[in-house]
Write a protein that holds these residues in place. Structure first.
Motif, short mmCIF file in Angstrom:
data_model
loop_
_atom_site.label_atom_id
_atom_site.label_comp_id
_atom_site.label_asym_id
_atom_site.label_seq_id
_atom_site.Cartn_x
_atom_site.Cartn_y
_atom_site.Cartn_z
N UNK A 29 1.01 -1.39 -0.22
CA UNK A 29 0.07 -0.21 -0.33
C UNK A 29 1.24 1.07 -0.33
N UNK A 30 1.52 1.38 0.85
CA UNK A 30 2.90 2.31 1.06
C UNK A 30 3.47 2.97 -0.39
N UNK A 31 3.67 1.83 -1.39
CA UNK A 31 4.65 1.76 -2.31
C UNK A 31 4.07 2.09 -3.09
N UNK A 32 2.54 2.04 -3.26
CA UNK A 32 1.80 2.47 -4.72
C UNK A 32 1.31 3.26 -3.99
N UNK A 33 0.98 3.96 -3.09
CA UNK A 33 0.51 5.73 -2.49
C UNK A 33 1.61 6.37 -3.58
N UNK A 34 3.05 5.90 -2.42
CA UNK A 34 4.52 7.06 -3.34
C UNK A 34 4.17 6.68 -4.97
N UNK A 35 3.06 5.86 -5.68
CA UNK A 35 3.91 6.05 -7.51
C UNK A 35 2.41 6.87 -7.47
N UNK A 74 10.63 7.88 -3.35
CA UNK A 74 11.77 7.29 -2.14
C UNK A 74 10.89 6.75 -1.71
N UNK A 75 9.71 7.20 -1.32
CA UNK A 75 9.15 6.24 -0.63
C UNK A 75 9.09 4.93 -1.28
N UNK A 76 8.61 4.81 -2.45
CA UNK A 76 8.20 3.61 -3.03
C UNK A 76 9.51 2.71 -3.56
N UNK A 77 10.61 3.15 -3.45
CA UNK A 77 11.94 2.79 -3.64
C UNK A 77 12.66 1.69 -2.34
N UNK A 78 11.95 2.43 -1.10
CA UNK A 78 12.45 1.62 -0.51
C UNK A 78 11.52 0.19 -0.09
N UNK A 79 9.97 0.80 -0.27
CA UNK A 79 8.96 -0.56 -0.48
C UNK A 79 8.37 -1.91 -1.27
N UNK A 80 9.34 -1.22 -2.70
CA UNK A 80 9.56 -2.14 -3.50
C UNK A 80 9.50 -3.34 -3.71
N UNK A 81 8.63 -4.61 -4.17
CA UNK A 81 9.26 -6.02 -3.80
C UNK A 81 10.17 -6.32 -5.15
N UNK A 82 11.12 -6.69 -5.11
CA UNK A 82 12.17 -7.11 -5.98
C UNK A 82 13.23 -7.83 -5.88
N UNK A 83 12.95 -9.22 -6.72
CA UNK A 83 13.82 -10.52 -5.68
C UNK A 83 15.32 -10.54 -6.32
N UNK A 84 15.68 -9.42 -7.23
CA UNK A 84 17.10 -9.65 -7.13
C UNK A 84 17.93 -8.35 -6.28
N UNK A 85 18.34 -8.18 -5.14
CA UNK A 85 18.98 -7.19 -3.81
C UNK A 85 19.47 -6.72 -4.98
N UNK A 86 20.30 -7.13 -5.68
CA UNK A 86 21.48 -5.75 -6.47
C UNK A 86 20.93 -4.96 -7.05
N UNK A 191 -4.16 2.08 -11.97
CA UNK A 191 -4.51 1.29 -12.39
C UNK A 191 -3.71 -0.27 -11.48
N UNK A 192 -2.04 0.85 -10.59
CA UNK A 192 -2.02 -0.05 -9.62
C UNK A 192 -2.01 -0.12 -7.84
N UNK A 193 -3.17 1.10 -8.15
CA UNK A 193 -4.29 1.39 -7.00
C UNK A 193 -5.33 0.40 -7.08
N UNK A 194 -5.85 -0.40 -8.09
CA UNK A 194 -6.88 -1.22 -8.42
C UNK A 194 -6.60 -2.80 -8.32
N UNK A 195 -5.26 -3.17 -8.23
CA UNK A 195 -4.36 -4.20 -8.48
C UNK A 195 -4.64 -5.34 -6.90
N UNK A 196 -5.22 -6.25 -7.48
CA UNK A 196 -4.53 -7.33 -5.90
C UNK A 196 -3.47 -6.63 -5.80
N UNK A 197 -3.21 -7.28 -4.15
CA UNK A 197 -2.10 -6.78 -3.32
C UNK A 197 -1.25 -8.10 -3.72
#
Length: 220
Positions: A29-35, A74-86, A191-197
């Motif tokens: 939710x925070x990721x999407x709010x940032x976007x 910046x807030x979105x980049x803190x909470x985004x889920x990306x498999x590759x940590x690098x 579209x991100x707002x209404x996407x399933x979590x």
């Protein structure tokens, strides 16, 4: 409330079962709010430029809107889920470089930040890193969710910014690309707002597997 409502739902991942917690959902939710905030600030700024041009009052407002855009990103980049940590860290580093560059230009320039960047295209070698981070988000979303708008945005951003930096785009062309960027960015955010979590959280068993691999390598 029943016991089943209290228990987190169990999912089957590639490397085992995992659960999605309330903290995971809040992160999305925070990721999407940032976007959404970033898209809103960007759209307001772009709209002012397309409507009023480079009037001094408009340029001053763009600094405020850019600050809101950058902070939200910046807030979105803190909470985004990306498999590759690098890759995740690289996008965060891009954002940091771009933000520090923008602050430096804003403090040193004798004109509003937007005017300075527009009149000194090579400044995009610094500020442009923020938009490289945004492009990374679009690429990730295009790869994971096959969204048409992000497939267009991923090449559109570098085309516009690099085109302005090297001076190969006419002003009318830049305006068209900016308008397209704005419209697609808003479509993406909505579209991100209404996407399933859960899809935004991803397969947590992959995160756990990669984490264990990093620990094993560090132990060796």
């Amino acid at each position: 409330m029943t016991t089943s409502q209290l228990e987190p739902e169990v999912y089957q991942g590639q490397f085992g079962e995992f659960t999605i917690t309330e903290g995971d959902r809040q992160g999305v939710i925070i990721y999407r709010a940032g976007l959404a905030v970033a898209a809103g600030c960007f759209a307001l700024g772009a709209g002012l430029v397309l409507r009023f041009g480079n009037e001094p009052g408009v340029m001053s407002w763009l600094t405020v809107l850019y600050a809101g855009f950058s902070l939200a990103l910046g807030v979105s980049l803190l909470t985004i889920h990306i498999y590759l940590a690098p890759l995740h860290r690289a996008l965060q580093a891009f954002w940091a470089i771009g933000s520090l560059s923008a602050i430096a230009f804003a403090l040193q320039a004798d004109e509003p930040l937007a005017s300075f960047v527009y009149n000194h295209p090579l400044s995009l070698l610094g500020v442009g890193f923020t938009f490289a981070a945004l492009t990374g988000i679009f690429f990730k979303e295009a790869f994971c969710f096959n969204r048409a708008e992000t497939k267009i945005l991923t090449p559109l951003l570098p085309i516009l910014l690099l085109g302005h930096m090297v001076g190969i785009l006419p002003p009318q062309g830049e305006q068209v690309l900016l308008a397209l960027w704005t419209a697609l960015f808003l479509v993406f955010a909505c579209r991100k707002v209404i996407q399933a979590i859960p899809p935004d959280i991803g397969d947590k068993s992959v995160f756990d597997y990669l984490h264990q691999e990093r620990l094993a390598k560090a132990g060796n």
